[in-house]
Design a protein around this motif. Sequence first.
Motif, PDB file in Angstrom:
ATOM      1  N   ILE A 255       0.837  -1.201   0.000  1.00  0.00           N
ATOM      2  CA  ILE A 255       0.000   0.000   0.000  1.00  0.00           C
ATOM      3  C   ILE A 255       0.871   1.250   0.000  1.00  0.00           C
ATOM      4  O   ILE A 255       0.586   2.228  -0.700  1.00  0.00           O
ATOM      5  CB  ILE A 255      -0.951  -0.024   1.210  1.00  0.00           C
ATOM      6  N   ALA A 256       1.953   1.227   0.774  1.00  0.00           N
ATOM      7  CA  ALA A 256       2.887   2.358   0.776  1.00  0.00           C
ATOM      8  C   ALA A 256       3.468   2.566  -0.618  1.00  0.00           C
ATOM      9  O   ALA A 256       3.600   3.711  -1.094  1.00  0.00           O
ATOM     10  CB  ALA A 256       4.006   2.115   1.788  1.00  0.00           C
ATOM     11  N   SER A 257       3.810   1.479  -1.290  1.00  0.00           N
ATOM     12  CA  SER A 257       4.329   1.561  -2.656  1.00  0.00           C
ATOM     13  C   SER A 257       3.306   2.215  -3.583  1.00  0.00           C
ATOM     14  O   SER A 257       3.645   3.054  -4.423  1.00  0.00           O
ATOM     15  CB  SER A 257       4.691   0.167  -3.157  1.00  0.00           C
ATOM     16  N   ALA A 258       2.035   1.821  -3.416  1.00  0.00           N
ATOM     17  CA  ALA A 258       0.977   2.356  -4.279  1.00  0.00           C
ATOM     18  C   ALA A 258       0.777   3.853  -4.067  1.00  0.00           C
ATOM     19  O   ALA A 258       0.690   4.636  -5.024  1.00  0.00           O
ATOM     20  CB  ALA A 258      -0.322   1.601  -4.017  1.00  0.00           C
ATOM     21  N   TYR A 259       0.700   4.289  -2.801  1.00  0.00           N
ATOM     22  CA  TYR A 259       0.503   5.714  -2.543  1.00  0.00           C
ATOM     23  C   TYR A 259       1.726   6.534  -2.967  1.00  0.00           C
ATOM     24  O   TYR A 259       1.591   7.681  -3.413  1.00  0.00           O
ATOM     25  CB  TYR A 259       0.185   5.944  -1.063  1.00  0.00           C
ATOM     26  N   ARG A 260       2.898   5.948  -2.852  1.00  0.00           N
ATOM     27  CA  ARG A 260       4.106   6.632  -3.325  1.00  0.00           C
ATOM     28  C   ARG A 260       3.981   6.907  -4.827  1.00  0.00           C
ATOM     29  O   ARG A 260       4.254   8.019  -5.294  1.00  0.00           O
ATOM     30  CB  ARG A 260       5.331   5.764  -3.025  1.00  0.00           C
ATOM     31  N   GLU A 269       5.608  15.387  -3.740  1.00  0.00           N
ATOM     32  CA  GLU A 269       6.774  14.689  -3.214  1.00  0.00           C
ATOM     33  C   GLU A 269       6.349  13.771  -2.056  1.00  0.00           C
ATOM     34  O   GLU A 269       5.730  14.239  -1.087  1.00  0.00           O
ATOM     35  CB  GLU A 269       7.809  15.696  -2.709  1.00  0.00           C
ATOM     36  N   PRO A 270       6.662  12.466  -2.131  1.00  0.00           N
ATOM     37  CA  PRO A 270       6.283  11.539  -1.044  1.00  0.00           C
ATOM     38  C   PRO A 270       7.237  11.659   0.145  1.00  0.00           C
ATOM     39  O   PRO A 270       8.111  10.823   0.359  1.00  0.00           O
ATOM     40  CB  PRO A 270       6.377  10.169  -1.710  1.00  0.00           C
ATOM     41  N   THR A 271       7.056  12.702   0.934  1.00  0.00           N
ATOM     42  CA  THR A 271       7.931  12.968   2.072  1.00  0.00           C
ATOM     43  C   THR A 271       7.568  12.087   3.267  1.00  0.00           C
ATOM     44  O   THR A 271       6.459  11.542   3.337  1.00  0.00           O
ATOM     45  CB  THR A 271       7.822  14.450   2.467  1.00  0.00           C
ATOM     46  N   PRO A 272       8.497  11.943   4.235  1.00  0.00           N
ATOM     47  CA  PRO A 272       8.244  11.040   5.374  1.00  0.00           C
ATOM     48  C   PRO A 272       7.025  11.414   6.206  1.00  0.00           C
ATOM     49  O   PRO A 272       6.429  10.557   6.850  1.00  0.00           O
ATOM     50  CB  PRO A 272       9.532  11.159   6.203  1.00  0.00           C
ATOM     51  N   ASP A 273       6.639  12.696   6.209  1.00  0.00           N
ATOM     52  CA  ASP A 273       5.535  13.146   7.071  1.00  0.00           C
ATOM     53  C   ASP A 273       4.224  13.349   6.318  1.00  0.00           C
ATOM     54  O   ASP A 273       3.342  14.056   6.789  1.00  0.00           O
ATOM     55  CB  ASP A 273       5.926  14.466   7.754  1.00  0.00           C
ATOM     56  N   ILE A 305       6.575   6.129   2.683  1.00  0.00           N
ATOM     57  CA  ILE A 305       6.453   6.360   1.241  1.00  0.00           C
ATOM     58  C   ILE A 305       7.669   7.080   0.663  1.00  0.00           C
ATOM     59  O   ILE A 305       7.827   7.143  -0.559  1.00  0.00           O
ATOM     60  CB  ILE A 305       5.178   7.166   0.917  1.00  0.00           C
ATOM     61  N   ASP A 306       8.542   7.599   1.543  1.00  0.00           N
ATOM     62  CA  ASP A 306       9.739   8.282   1.065  1.00  0.00           C
ATOM     63  C   ASP A 306      10.859   7.310   0.687  1.00  0.00           C
ATOM     64  O   ASP A 306      11.828   7.705   0.040  1.00  0.00           O
ATOM     65  CB  ASP A 306      10.260   9.231   2.143  1.00  0.00           C
ATOM     66  N   ILE A 307      10.744   6.043   1.075  1.00  0.00           N
ATOM     67  CA  ILE A 307      11.791   5.045   0.818  1.00  0.00           C
ATOM     68  C   ILE A 307      11.565   4.409  -0.547  1.00  0.00           C
ATOM     69  O   ILE A 307      10.497   3.836  -0.802  1.00  0.00           O
ATOM     70  CB  ILE A 307      11.814   3.975   1.928  1.00  0.00           C
ATOM     71  N   GLU A 308      12.542   4.473  -1.394  1.00  0.00           N
ATOM     72  CA  GLU A 308      12.408   3.974  -2.764  1.00  0.00           C
ATOM     73  C   GLU A 308      12.566   2.465  -2.857  1.00  0.00           C
ATOM     74  O   GLU A 308      11.815   1.798  -3.574  1.00  0.00           O
ATOM     75  CB  GLU A 308      13.447   4.653  -3.664  1.00  0.00           C
TER      76      GLU A 308
END
Length: 448
Positions: A255-260, A269-273, A305-308
């Motif tokens: 899910i994190a990958s999808a929202y990124r 920008e998919p920032t940590p916060d 989401i910030d992690i590639e």
Amino acid sequence: MTELRPLDSGFMELEDTDRHISLGIGAVAIVAGQPPTREEFSAGVAAGLERNARLRQRVRRAPLDLTAPVWEDDPNFDLAHHIRWTALPEPADESALRELIATELEERLDRDHPLWQCVVVERLAGDRWAMIVKAHHSMVDGISGITLFEGLCDRPGEDHSVRGPRAEDRSGSGLSGLVAKGIRLPLVAPRFAVSVVRGLVPVVYAAIAPTAATSLNGPIGRQRRYVVARASLPEIREIGAAFDATVNDVALAAIASAYRAVLHKRGEEPTPDKLRILVPISVRPSDAKYVMDNRVSAMLPYLPIDIEDPVRRLAAVHDRISEHRAKGEAEAEKSMLSMAEWLPFAVVAWAIRLAGHFPQHSVAALATNVPGPRRPLTVHGREVLEILPCIPIAMRLRTTIAILSYHDQLVFGITGDYDTTPDIDLIAEGIEQGIAELLAASRVPHIP
């Protein structure tokens, strides 16, 4: 008559604060073959009602909400109010079915009657039909909702006894109950206070501290979109075994990958916060499986989401979920809900209404993972091929994701606001792509 628990009645209060939302949650069975006749189907549902008295009960509210609403038998119960038949236009494919599901998520259940509905979709491509079972969130959470769904399917050889209102006596309604609660509150509150405060402080802070602005959070309209992502449960477990993660960890990482991917497509920008997500946690004991109510708490982690790198992203999800569990946030919320049962209902109701009008900016999405039936299901002898979960959106959450296992499949049912999520298909595609990346990484030989 039995009182609604605070969380159960809270969902009704929340629905009342926003004319754009409907808080029905559902499950959609895709069934092989042709449907039974209307008479056969109604007879089968009627048999299910005998096993669950709640399906014949409606909600009655007290004047001025001085006491909690209660479940009472509907004196004019008519099964015809709750069963509807429809058919899809040609080509009667999954796209048409998803449009119908989205429409069902928009419609509020009639509070003059028991809060559930069953829609039979007579024709579906590939010699199939469908059954949509929807109930109000005040009646069920994810686990009790699936139990309700199973109760309308064929029964195995062993039958459960009639499941009516919960066994404990919650008859403290009326003025005497209100007075009793006021007398007992000073005695019971201290035993909860220390543990609740310790665990609840980070939850409250997370709920009110605004995150970075994102298009995932904002006003919503009345129309809905609905899409589905699918994954192999054995492959999910293979990923988990390779990286020491749970099925839930893998699902949230996807899910994190999808929202990124969605945020990148939107030019954000998919920032940590940027993506704090609400993750419901079941606190339902095994002996309450057949009780129709809500037994959930929640965590509010940030998704990485910030992690590639997908493997590092999965590790971050695992660590964050473990950290939130260690803080005891879910147990603190459970204790808070227990303490709320000792408060006068009017206080609880007004607090929920106030919260419902408060425009929250801190949470951007919701993902709930519900373990589905382990045994194969049938409806009138027809095989249930798969089950699609569907849940509502509310509180400025423009998308929600329900995760359900059945057979060897894990299904992600994604609900979105029609106007603000025209790219909702990207979420489904992103989930499937995220799982594929993790699976490929799990099969790469690692040097010890």
